[in-house]
Design a protein around this motif. Structure first.
Motif, PDB file in Angstrom:
ATOM      1  N   ALA A 315     -28.279 -18.939 -27.504  1.00  0.00           N
ATOM      2  CA  ALA A 315     -28.708 -20.262 -27.963  1.00  0.00           C
ATOM      3  C   ALA A 315     -28.448 -20.429 -29.465  1.00  0.00           C
ATOM      4  N   ARG A 316     -28.244 -19.327 -30.163  1.00  0.00           N
ATOM      5  CA  ARG A 316     -27.944 -19.399 -31.600  1.00  0.00           C
ATOM      6  C   ARG A 316     -26.434 -19.393 -31.870  1.00  0.00           C
ATOM      7  N   ILE A 317     -25.634 -19.514 -30.820  1.00  0.00           N
ATOM      8  CA  ILE A 317     -24.181 -19.646 -31.018  1.00  0.00           C
ATOM      9  C   ILE A 317     -23.799 -21.097 -30.729  1.00  0.00           C
ATOM     10  N   ALA A 318     -23.314 -21.773 -31.782  1.00  0.00           N
ATOM     11  CA  ALA A 318     -23.036 -23.209 -31.663  1.00  0.00           C
ATOM     12  C   ALA A 318     -21.790 -23.462 -30.839  1.00  0.00           C
ATOM     13  N   ALA A 319     -20.752 -22.682 -31.069  1.00  0.00           N
ATOM     14  CA  ALA A 319     -19.482 -22.954 -30.395  1.00  0.00           C
ATOM     15  C   ALA A 319     -18.553 -21.771 -30.544  1.00  0.00           C
ATOM     16  N   ASN A 320     -17.623 -21.674 -29.588  1.00  0.00           N
ATOM     17  CA  ASN A 320     -16.652 -20.581 -29.557  1.00  0.00           C
ATOM     18  C   ASN A 320     -15.233 -21.131 -29.456  1.00  0.00           C
ATOM     19  N   LEU A 321     -14.336 -20.572 -30.276  1.00  0.00           N
ATOM     20  CA  LEU A 321     -12.905 -20.836 -30.131  1.00  0.00           C
ATOM     21  C   LEU A 321     -12.204 -19.506 -29.896  1.00  0.00           C
ATOM     22  N   GLU A 322     -11.457 -19.421 -28.779  1.00  0.00           N
ATOM     23  CA  GLU A 322     -10.681 -18.213 -28.471  1.00  0.00           C
ATOM     24  C   GLU A 322      -9.217 -18.493 -28.809  1.00  0.00           C
ATOM     25  N   PHE A 323      -8.564 -17.513 -29.454  1.00  0.00           N
ATOM     26  CA  PHE A 323      -7.149 -17.651 -29.809  1.00  0.00           C
ATOM     27  C   PHE A 323      -6.316 -16.822 -28.850  1.00  0.00           C
ATOM     28  N   GLU A 324      -5.502 -17.503 -28.060  1.00  0.00           N
ATOM     29  CA  GLU A 324      -4.700 -16.844 -27.009  1.00  0.00           C
ATOM     30  C   GLU A 324      -3.245 -17.214 -27.179  1.00  0.00           C
ATOM     31  N   MET A 325      -2.399 -16.232 -27.348  1.00  0.00           N
ATOM     32  CA  MET A 325      -0.955 -16.481 -27.352  1.00  0.00           C
ATOM     33  C   MET A 325      -0.579 -17.605 -28.328  1.00  0.00           C
ATOM     34  N   VAL A 326      -0.904 -17.392 -29.582  1.00  0.00           N
ATOM     35  CA  VAL A 326      -0.620 -18.409 -30.601  1.00  0.00           C
ATOM     36  C   VAL A 326       0.670 -18.075 -31.362  1.00  0.00           C
ATOM     37  N   GLY A 327       1.503 -17.192 -30.790  1.00  0.00           N
ATOM     38  CA  GLY A 327       2.716 -16.749 -31.487  1.00  0.00           C
ATOM     39  C   GLY A 327       3.978 -17.481 -31.092  1.00  0.00           C
ATOM     40  N   ALA A 328       3.868 -18.447 -30.203  1.00  0.00           N
ATOM     41  CA  ALA A 328       5.036 -19.248 -29.812  1.00  0.00           C
ATOM     42  C   ALA A 328       4.522 -20.623 -29.417  1.00  0.00           C
ATOM     43  N   GLN A 329       5.360 -21.628 -29.667  1.00  0.00           N
ATOM     44  CA  GLN A 329       4.900 -22.999 -29.453  1.00  0.00           C
ATOM     45  C   GLN A 329       5.539 -23.632 -28.231  1.00  0.00           C
ATOM     46  N   VAL A 384     -20.582 -24.023 -25.996  1.00  0.00           N
ATOM     47  CA  VAL A 384     -19.371 -24.853 -26.054  1.00  0.00           C
ATOM     48  C   VAL A 384     -18.215 -23.923 -26.420  1.00  0.00           C
ATOM     49  N   ALA A 385     -17.281 -23.710 -25.513  1.00  0.00           N
ATOM     50  CA  ALA A 385     -16.276 -22.663 -25.717  1.00  0.00           C
ATOM     51  C   ALA A 385     -14.923 -23.104 -25.171  1.00  0.00           C
ATOM     52  N   HIS A 386     -13.912 -22.989 -26.019  1.00  0.00           N
ATOM     53  CA  HIS A 386     -12.560 -23.426 -25.656  1.00  0.00           C
ATOM     54  C   HIS A 386     -11.554 -22.364 -26.070  1.00  0.00           C
ATOM     55  N   THR A 387     -10.351 -22.449 -25.485  1.00  0.00           N
ATOM     56  CA  THR A 387      -9.262 -21.576 -25.913  1.00  0.00           C
ATOM     57  C   THR A 387      -8.182 -22.422 -26.581  1.00  0.00           C
ATOM     58  N   LEU A 388      -7.661 -21.903 -27.698  1.00  0.00           N
ATOM     59  CA  LEU A 388      -6.519 -22.508 -28.372  1.00  0.00           C
ATOM     60  C   LEU A 388      -5.311 -21.629 -28.089  1.00  0.00           C
ATOM     61  N   ALA A 389      -4.224 -22.246 -27.611  1.00  0.00           N
ATOM     62  CA  ALA A 389      -3.009 -21.491 -27.284  1.00  0.00           C
ATOM     63  C   ALA A 389      -1.800 -22.232 -27.818  1.00  0.00           C
ATOM     64  N   GLY A 390      -0.743 -21.487 -28.133  1.00  0.00           N
ATOM     65  CA  GLY A 390       0.486 -22.112 -28.604  1.00  0.00           C
ATOM     66  C   GLY A 390       1.287 -22.667 -27.435  1.00  0.00           C
ATOM     67  N   TRP A 391       1.338 -21.867 -26.393  1.00  0.00           N
ATOM     68  CA  TRP A 391       2.153 -22.206 -25.217  1.00  0.00           C
ATOM     69  C   TRP A 391       1.517 -21.424 -24.092  1.00  0.00           C
ATOM     70  N   SER A 392       0.947 -22.138 -23.102  1.00  0.00           N
ATOM     71  CA  SER A 392       0.128 -21.419 -22.126  1.00  0.00           C
ATOM     72  C   SER A 392       0.951 -20.456 -21.274  1.00  0.00           C
ATOM     73  N   VAL A 393       2.161 -20.850 -20.873  1.00  0.00           N
ATOM     74  CA  VAL A 393       2.992 -19.909 -20.117  1.00  0.00           C
ATOM     75  C   VAL A 393       4.409 -19.885 -20.720  1.00  0.00           C
ATOM     76  N   PRO A 394       4.578 -19.155 -21.832  1.00  0.00           N
ATOM     77  CA  PRO A 394       5.913 -19.062 -22.432  1.00  0.00           C
ATOM     78  C   PRO A 394       6.814 -18.180 -21.566  1.00  0.00           C
ATOM     79  N   PRO A 395       8.144 -18.220 -21.801  1.00  0.00           N
ATOM     80  CA  PRO A 395       9.054 -17.408 -20.971  1.00  0.00           C
ATOM     81  C   PRO A 395       8.737 -15.909 -21.025  1.00  0.00           C
TER      82      PRO A 395
END
Ligand SMILES: [Zn+2]
Length: 443
Positions: A315-329, A384-395
């Motif tokens: 309850a003391r965590i306001a929000a979460n951002l997860e960084f997944e595969m942010v190395g290609a767009q 409240v938790a989301h993931t930020l990704a550059g490209w969800s399924v890159p080659p």
């Protein structure tokens, strides 16, 4: 006097100004990648010594950047007990007590299972109840129908051996992979997929009692989360949680190293850069927890352990951002943009965008990416938790080609830089991001 005056002026004006100039740097990102995705760490296999070394690296970086251990912790690491099953000996399968030759087990939980045969010719007409399914239709259809067989209570699915099933067996490197779980989670119920020569499958009539036995041994190991804490100036405000995952697929049974430079050494490097830059800047009102999880690739085990054993009440965590595969767009997006999963579910997306973050909505909602990364372990608890990704399924997704050579560092710098100001704004605001109506996932 003159000299002292200069010194005082330097202390008063130069140091804070320099501190505020810290920016996301290509050099730091490359350095983190060289270590995490280099040959020495051999792809950071989940719950392995390589993963533990990656966690030790991230932990010492947090320490060097001036972060503290999480509240109530006296180290920068959190370990979770894991049970790993290993196949040993040869699986056997019998029909009415007679052992059949030519068995290949493609996947199993381990141990025994069996019952009377139900013959199924097409997934268009799946059984409502069946303990042992003998599937006589196309292999590809069967693989897509596993969920329906499970729902019918099947513990064993038998297919005729084909070019496709042999290819699958080869992809597994001839090794049977049994499940890995948190020690605190119950063992999964038996579900085995096996193949037999076509003639043997044809002889399995409805009602014949088939039994499979897959011998296994269990061993205890650990997975490691690295946690750093940047305290805020207002301790009554809830915290922000920034996360990524340390682990990748390690060394495959055939010896191929899966480096995972993008998945998720890139997210981990981004997390480290944000920790360094935010810790070097002016103090923020909300505290920030930085966590690099272990064992995401085998079912989000590190994040599930963290959510069950958080250093502060959830309850003391306001929000979460997860960084997944942010190395290609994803080429679909404007230059520098990250996609946010579940952007419509909360006010987070609007807040980040308003403050200049280069973020876009997930264009592939049908792929359910919101539920497919560590953010979901937290979202299920109400954070409240989301993931930020550059490209969800890159080659390069889950391929041996996911190496440092395939990373787009210019993109990484742009994308991550665009988040520094918006994260500072959220950390300095009294208003925490909130779920929108019906945005919070149901457990
Ligand atoms: Zn990943």
């Amino acid at each position: 006097m003159f000299r002292i005056g200069l010194l005082v002026a330097a202390l008063l004006f130069t140091s804070p100004a320099l501190a505020r100039k810290e920016t996301v740097s290509d050099r730091w990102l490359r350095a983190h990648e060289q270590f995490l995705a280099g040959d020495e760490l051999a792809g950071r296999g989940s719950a392995t010594r390589d993963e533990a070394i990656a966690a030790a690296y991230v932990a010492t970086q947090f320490q060097a950047f001036g972060l503290e251990p999480a509240p109530g912790h006296n180290s920068y690491r959190q370990t979770a007990p894991i049970i790993r099953r290993r196949a040993m000996g040869t699986p056997t399968l019998s029909a009415d007590g007679v052992t059949l030759a030519g068995l290949t087990v493609l996947s199993a939980v381990g141990g025994g299972a069996g019952g009377p045969v139900t013959v199924v010719a097409s997934t268009a007409a799946p059984p409502t109840k069946a303990e042992v399914v003998v599937f006589t239709g196309p292999t590809e259809q069967a693989l897509r129908g596993m969920r329906a067989f499970r729902a019918a209570g099947a513990k064993l699915v038998i297919l005729a051996e084909s070019a496709e099933t042999r290819k699958l067996a080869t992809q597994l490197g001839g090794r049977l992979l049994l499940p890995i779980r948190l020690e605190t989670s119950p063992a999964a119920p038996q579900f085995a997929v096996a193949t037999l020569p076509a003639a043997a499958v044809a002889a399995l009539r409805p009602g014949v009692v088939v039994e499979v036995f897959v011998p296994f041994t269990e061993e205890r190991t650990v997975t490691t989360n690295a946690i750093g804490y940047l305290p805020g100036t207002n301790r009554s405000l809830s915290l922000l949680l920034l996360t990524a995952h340390l682990d990748h697929l390690g060394v495959q049974p055939d010896g191929t190293v899966m480096h995972g430079a993008n998945d998720d050494a890139a997210g981990t490097s981004a997390l480290l850069e944000l920790a360094r830059v935010l810790a070097a800047g002016s103090r923020l009102r909300r505290g920030i927890l930085f966590v690099a999880y272990g064992s995401e690739e085998i079912g989000g085990l590190g994040s599930r352990w963290f959510a069950a054993h958080p250093p502060v009440p959830l309850a003391r965590i306001a929000a979460n951002l997860e960084f997944e595969m942010v190395g290609a767009q994803d080429p679909k997006f404007p230059r520098g943009a990250l996609m946010m999963t579940g952007s419509e579910r909360s006010t987070m997306f609007g807040i980040l965008k308003k403050h200049g973050a280069l973020v876009e909505s997930d264009p592939y909602p049908e792929q359910r990416f919101f539920e497919r990364s560590d953010n979901y372990s937290l979202a299920q608890t109400g954070v409240v938790a989301h993931t930020l990704a550059g490209w969800s399924v890159p080659p390069t997704y889950h391929q041996p080609t996911d190496t440092i050579a395939a990373l787009d560092f210019d993109y990484m710098v742009r994308a991550i830089s665009s988040l520094v100001g918006p994260i500072r704004s959220v950390a300095n605001s009294n208003d925490a991001p909130r779920w929108k109506p019906d945005g919070r996932p149901h457990e």
